[in-house]
Design a protein around this motif. Structure first.
Motif, short mmCIF file in Angstrom:
data_model
loop_
_atom_site.label_atom_id
_atom_site.label_comp_id
_atom_site.label_asym_id
_atom_site.label_seq_id
_atom_site.Cartn_x
_atom_site.Cartn_y
_atom_site.Cartn_z
N ARG A 272 0.83 -1.21 0.00
CA ARG A 272 0.00 0.00 0.00
C ARG A 272 0.86 1.26 0.00
O ARG A 272 0.50 2.28 -0.62
N GLU A 293 -9.31 2.66 -6.78
CA GLU A 293 -9.44 1.81 -5.61
C GLU A 293 -10.88 1.81 -5.10
O GLU A 293 -11.50 2.85 -4.96
N ARG A 296 -10.42 -0.97 0.35
CA ARG A 296 -8.97 -0.92 0.55
C ARG A 296 -8.33 -2.03 -0.26
O ARG A 296 -8.46 -3.22 0.07
N SER A 298 -5.39 -4.40 -1.79
CA SER A 298 -4.12 -4.97 -1.33
C SER A 298 -3.06 -4.89 -2.43
O SER A 298 -1.98 -5.46 -2.29
#
Length: 391
Positions: A272, A293, A296, A298
């Protein structure tokens, strides 16, 4: 290679795990696989986990299990809604079990299924939706879960590229009735080869355990809902109840997986941090369409789609990347409808498949790894922007 597509995430811990198994001399599925399954299920908040020799096999036995449920099993000719971009073995088990695929386009920026097409894809024969989280990025799993609940459909979640991603603080791979993960060399954790399937349903869990190992009863408790134990123990150990496979993982892979799982959170955070730099460098440059995105991510990799409206020379850009020793490749498997294997499928196309074609023809990705890639990302940005005409 200066900036490679994939690199090892192993350290001395994984080598030590291998050496411990070699000393014991027992290599097929055993205690370490069981411990890894339990640890993985706990880590991701699922009741049950079945480790396999690959993520592809996880998709295979997951689909197969749905055909052997006692109540409302899938049947040949049933329809399943799928996105146009994914890896080949997202689709192959569906074809191999006689399902009809309904392909819908992806969103150009997220690269995930365009959920606005779901109602259009729905027919009385629809039984399942396959959700695919592309390259670390959660798809609209909340919308897909709601759609499946409202219409009584199965949600099968292929999370093989997106371990550690979350949506609304819930782990990807746990929204579906079955969720699959991959532990291939380039993925978020690696067990050499390997994969796993998660479920909260006991019957599905036992079906997948049986299908994993020949379709026998040996790995299934006597009180299982999928068979009635007989009183002839001599034959019971070799009793076959399903047309299964041998897709068992190695004990080596289970032992390595336990070490890798301990590192997962830190490795995802490093990915990230790399992604933050990547996004910052390309911010506001409309020549390049980056993956938007959702939730969240990865950040399995960094995708770039050359904006078709900007007249960029794709061949020149690819040549510049190659000259700079930067690895790149097609986005996942590209538009699956463009592959030769589609001639073996029973399928329909829902609406236009426009964005998947753009990603197929104008897109590529470069690697992301659980180490600081600041130098490589900066170099990639410089090489790409210069080859595209410079800013």
């Amino acid at each position: 290679m200066y900036y490679e597509l994939a690199r090892s995430s192993w350290g001395p811990e994984e080598i030590e795990a291998i050496e411990e198994i070699v000393k014991k001399g027992f290599f097929t599925m055993g205690e370490n696989v069981r411990k890894f399954e339990e640890a993985f299920a706990q880590k991701f908040g699922s009741r049950y986990a079945v480790m396999l020799n690959s993520g592809s096999s996880a998709n295979l036995i997951g689909v197969a299990a749905l055909f052997f449920r006692k109540n409302n099993p899938l049947q040949r000719g049933d329809e399943v809604i799928v996105p146009a971009i994914s890896w080949a073995t997202t689709y192959h088990p569906l074809q191999q079990y006689g399902l009809k695929l309904k392909f819908v386009d992806v969103e150009l920026e997220s690269l995930n299924m365009d959920v606005s097409q779901l109602e259009k894809a729905l027919t009385p024969k629809t039984r399942m939706v396959v959700a695919v989280n592309i390259l670390g990025n959660p798809c609209a799993l909340d919308t897909l879960r709601d759609f499946c609940n409202r219409h009584g459909l199965i949600l099968f979640e292929d999370n093989c590229e997106s371990m550690g991603a979350t949506l609304n603080n819930k782990q990807c791979g746990t929204f579906g009735d079955i969720g699959t993960f991959s532990f291939f060399f380039s993925h978020h954790i690696s067990t050499m080869e390997g994969g796993i399937a998660l479920t909260n349903d006991l019957e599905t869990f036992h079906l997948m355990r049986s299908l994993r190992a020949h379709g026998w009863t040996r790995d299934i408790p006597a009180d299982s809902p999928i068979f009635d134990k007989k009183d002839q123990d001599f034959f019971e150990a070799y009793r076959f109840i399903l047309p299964g496979y041998n897709v068992r993982p190695l004990e080596l892979s289970g032992a390595i997986g336990l070490r890798q799982l301990e590192k997962l959170d830190a490795m995802v955070e490093t990915r990230r941090k790399n992604a933050s730099l990547f996004q910052k460098l390309f911010q506001g440059d409309d020549r390049f369409i980056l993956q938007r995105e959702n939730g969240r991510s990865s950040w399995f990799a960094f995708t770039v789609i050359l904006n078709p409206s900007k007249g960029l020379d794709r061949k020149k850009i690819m040549r510049a990347l190659k000259d700079a020793d930067i690895g790149y490749r097609i986005i996942t498997g590209g538009n699956f409808l463009r592959h030769d294997a589609i001639k073996y499928y029973d399928y329909d196309i829902v609406g236009q498949i426009k964005n998947a074609d753009i990603a197929h023809d104008w897109g590529f990705f470069v690697g992301n790894h659980p180490v600081d890639l600041s130098e490589q990302i900066q170099t990639f940005h410089t090489v790409l922007t210069r080859a595209a005409g410079g800013h």
